[in-house]
Motif scaffolding. Sequence first.
Motif, PDB file in Angstrom:
ATOM      1  N   ALA A 128       5.571   9.123   0.926  1.00 56.20           N
ATOM      2  CA  ALA A 128       5.353   8.679   2.438  1.00 56.20           C
ATOM      3  C   ALA A 128       4.066   7.609   2.142  1.00 56.20           C
ATOM      4  CB  ALA A 128       4.521  10.237   2.933  1.00 56.20           C
ATOM      5  N   ASP A 129       3.826   7.031   2.986  1.00 55.26           N
ATOM      6  CA  ASP A 129       3.265   6.126   2.907  1.00 55.26           C
ATOM      7  C   ASP A 129       1.118   6.089   3.936  1.00 55.26           C
ATOM      8  OD1 ASP A 129       1.882   3.877   3.550  1.00 55.26           O
ATOM      9  OD2 ASP A 129       3.393   2.392   4.635  1.00 55.26           O
ATOM     10  N   ARG A 130       0.694   6.027   2.671  1.00 55.89           N
ATOM     11  CA  ARG A 130      -0.766   6.752   3.297  1.00 55.89           C
ATOM     12  C   ARG A 130      -1.925   5.551   3.592  1.00 55.89           C
ATOM     13  NH1 ARG A 130       1.092  11.287   2.439  1.00 55.89           N
ATOM     14  NH2 ARG A 130       1.300  12.579   0.400  1.00 55.89           N
ATOM     15  N   ASN A 131      -0.941   4.266   3.353  1.00 57.20           N
ATOM     16  CA  ASN A 131      -2.147   3.094   3.486  1.00 57.20           C
ATOM     17  C   ASN A 131      -2.939   3.078   4.841  1.00 57.20           C
ATOM     18  OD1 ASN A 131      -1.202   1.204   1.719  1.00 57.20           O
ATOM     19  ND2 ASN A 131       0.921   0.925   2.438  1.00 57.20           N
ATOM     20  N   GLU A 132      -1.810   3.306   5.955  1.00 59.80           N
ATOM     21  CA  GLU A 132      -3.081   4.328   7.531  1.00 59.80           C
ATOM     22  C   GLU A 132      -4.025   4.913   7.039  1.00 59.80           C
ATOM     23  OE1 GLU A 132      -2.029   4.833  12.049  1.00 59.80           O
ATOM     24  OE2 GLU A 132      -0.530   4.496  10.918  1.00 59.80           O
ATOM     25  N   GLY A 133      -3.839   6.048   6.409  1.00 59.79           N
ATOM     26  CA  GLY A 133      -5.110   7.425   6.383  1.00 59.79           C
ATOM     27  C   GLY A 133      -6.028   6.633   5.131  1.00 59.79           C
ATOM     28  N   ALA A 192      -9.932   5.713   6.291  1.00 53.21           N
ATOM     29  CA  ALA A 192     -10.889   6.420   5.308  1.00 53.21           C
ATOM     30  C   ALA A 192     -11.722   5.612   5.010  1.00 53.21           C
ATOM     31  CB  ALA A 192     -10.399   7.007   4.723  1.00 53.21           C
ATOM     32  N   ALA A 193     -12.190   4.682   4.867  1.00 51.06           N
ATOM     33  CA  ALA A 193     -12.268   3.318   4.858  1.00 51.06           C
ATOM     34  C   ALA A 193     -13.381   2.752   5.173  1.00 51.06           C
ATOM     35  CB  ALA A 193     -11.576   1.982   3.323  1.00 51.06           C
ATOM     36  N   ILE A 194     -12.669   2.573   6.750  1.00 57.17           N
ATOM     37  CA  ILE A 194     -13.867   2.432   8.005  1.00 57.17           C
ATOM     38  C   ILE A 194     -14.762   3.298   8.076  1.00 57.17           C
ATOM     39  CG2 ILE A 194     -14.301   1.969   9.898  1.00 57.17           C
ATOM     40  CD1 ILE A 194     -10.451   0.680   9.487  1.00 57.17           C
ATOM     41  N   LYS A 195     -14.612   4.679   8.306  1.00 59.98           N
ATOM     42  CA  LYS A 195     -15.074   5.721   8.418  1.00 59.98           C
ATOM     43  C   LYS A 195     -16.502   5.935   7.164  1.00 59.98           C
ATOM     44  CE  LYS A 195     -15.257  10.437   9.046  1.00 59.98           C
ATOM     45  NZ  LYS A 195     -14.368  11.885  10.142  1.00 59.98           N
ATOM     46  N   ALA A 196     -16.199   5.872   6.056  1.00 54.26           N
ATOM     47  CA  ALA A 196     -17.193   5.192   4.909  1.00 54.26           C
ATOM     48  C   ALA A 196     -17.740   4.303   5.376  1.00 54.26           C
ATOM     49  CB  ALA A 196     -16.528   5.338   3.907  1.00 54.26           C
ATOM     50  N   LEU A 239      -8.365  -3.835  12.136  1.00 56.94           N
ATOM     51  CA  LEU A 239      -7.138  -4.156  12.529  1.00 56.94           C
ATOM     52  C   LEU A 239      -6.038  -4.155  12.177  1.00 56.94           C
ATOM     53  CD1 LEU A 239      -5.638  -7.939  14.302  1.00 56.94           C
ATOM     54  CD2 LEU A 239      -6.292  -8.583  11.991  1.00 56.94           C
ATOM     55  N   LEU A 240      -6.177  -4.689  10.585  1.00 53.49           N
ATOM     56  CA  LEU A 240      -5.356  -3.947   9.332  1.00 53.49           C
ATOM     57  C   LEU A 240      -4.788  -2.866   9.979  1.00 53.49           C
ATOM     58  CD1 LEU A 240      -3.326  -5.543   7.511  1.00 53.49           C
ATOM     59  CD2 LEU A 240      -5.579  -4.352   5.818  1.00 53.49           C
ATOM     60  N   ARG A 241      -5.251  -2.009  10.025  1.00 57.66           N
ATOM     61  CA  ARG A 241      -4.828  -0.285  10.182  1.00 57.66           C
ATOM     62  C   ARG A 241      -3.786  -0.961  12.104  1.00 57.66           C
ATOM     63  NH1 ARG A 241      -8.857   2.217  12.188  1.00 57.66           N
ATOM     64  NH2 ARG A 241      -8.415   1.939  14.270  1.00 57.66           N
ATOM     65  N   GLU A 242      -4.699  -1.467  12.376  1.00 57.40           N
ATOM     66  CA  GLU A 242      -3.565  -1.488  13.503  1.00 57.40           C
ATOM     67  C   GLU A 242      -2.080  -1.723  14.008  1.00 57.40           C
ATOM     68  OE1 GLU A 242      -4.474  -3.551  18.331  1.00 57.40           O
ATOM     69  OE2 GLU A 242      -5.668  -2.510  17.275  1.00 57.40           O
ATOM     70  N   ARG A 243      -2.613  -3.209  12.370  1.00 56.75           N
ATOM     71  CA  ARG A 243      -1.399  -4.524  12.894  1.00 56.75           C
ATOM     72  C   ARG A 243      -0.662  -3.777  10.744  1.00 56.75           C
ATOM     73  NH1 ARG A 243      -2.147  -6.030  17.388  1.00 56.75           N
ATOM     74  NH2 ARG A 243      -2.321  -8.013  17.668  1.00 56.75           N
ATOM     75  N   LEU A 244      -0.337  -2.950  11.060  1.00 62.55           N
ATOM     76  CA  LEU A 244       0.374  -2.486   9.576  1.00 62.55           C
ATOM     77  C   LEU A 244       1.516  -1.925  10.091  1.00 62.55           C
ATOM     78  CD1 LEU A 244      -1.153  -1.672   6.445  1.00 62.55           C
ATOM     79  CD2 LEU A 244      -1.259   0.743   7.312  1.00 62.55           C
ATOM     80  N   GLU A 245       1.830  -1.652  10.938  1.00 59.40           N
ATOM     81  CA  GLU A 245       2.764  -1.595  10.949  1.00 59.40           C
ATOM     82  C   GLU A 245       4.658  -3.145  11.254  1.00 59.40           C
ATOM     83  OE1 GLU A 245       4.687  -0.540  15.136  1.00 59.40           O
ATOM     84  OE2 GLU A 245       2.632   0.076  14.627  1.00 59.40           O
TER      85      GLU A 245
END
Length: 175
Positions: free
Chosen positions: A2-7, A11-15, A44-50
């Motif tokens: 599983a790709d866990r990059n988005e999660g 988590a980093a943003i929330k922290a 932005l990176l989370r939104e553009r990850l795909e």
Amino acid sequence: MADRNEGALQAAIKALEHAVLPAVNPADPLAGEQLRLVMGYLKLLRERLEHVEDRARFELEHYRAMAEALRDDARIQGGEVARRFEAALGQAGTAVGAADVRAATAALAGAVSGLVRVAADADPERRRRIEHTVARLSKRWIDAQRAWFAPLGFELRPEQLPPLAEALRPAPARA
């Protein structure tokens, strides 16, 4: 696997938002501003990850097309410029994985940049031809970069940009 990059990005943003930002000294506005910029880029990176792979392929094909269009000028220049062009085009032809694509893109961009630098001292007609080719072939790349970064809010007229998926679509084949 599983790709866990988005999660992980979430988590980093929330922290940063809930633990780090409140701890930033209000007397240091630059620190708060920089932290907000970092958080914005992570969002932005989370939104553009795909689309990361599509963007990498788009950039490879952009620089490959530009190098192909400038290949004759590189050959006329000869020497190291011509060798860099041929090596970069060969490398692009064998790029498979993400690291290969990034390396081939960098090699192509470097070869084109090298030709543009030496063209400054070339005869005026050849210099104009090279500059015109680079400018003509750069519009799609610029539009794609603008579409990629549009969510950061710096675009004056984001509604005039193509949707990201359209901006990253491969160029139509030339007949």
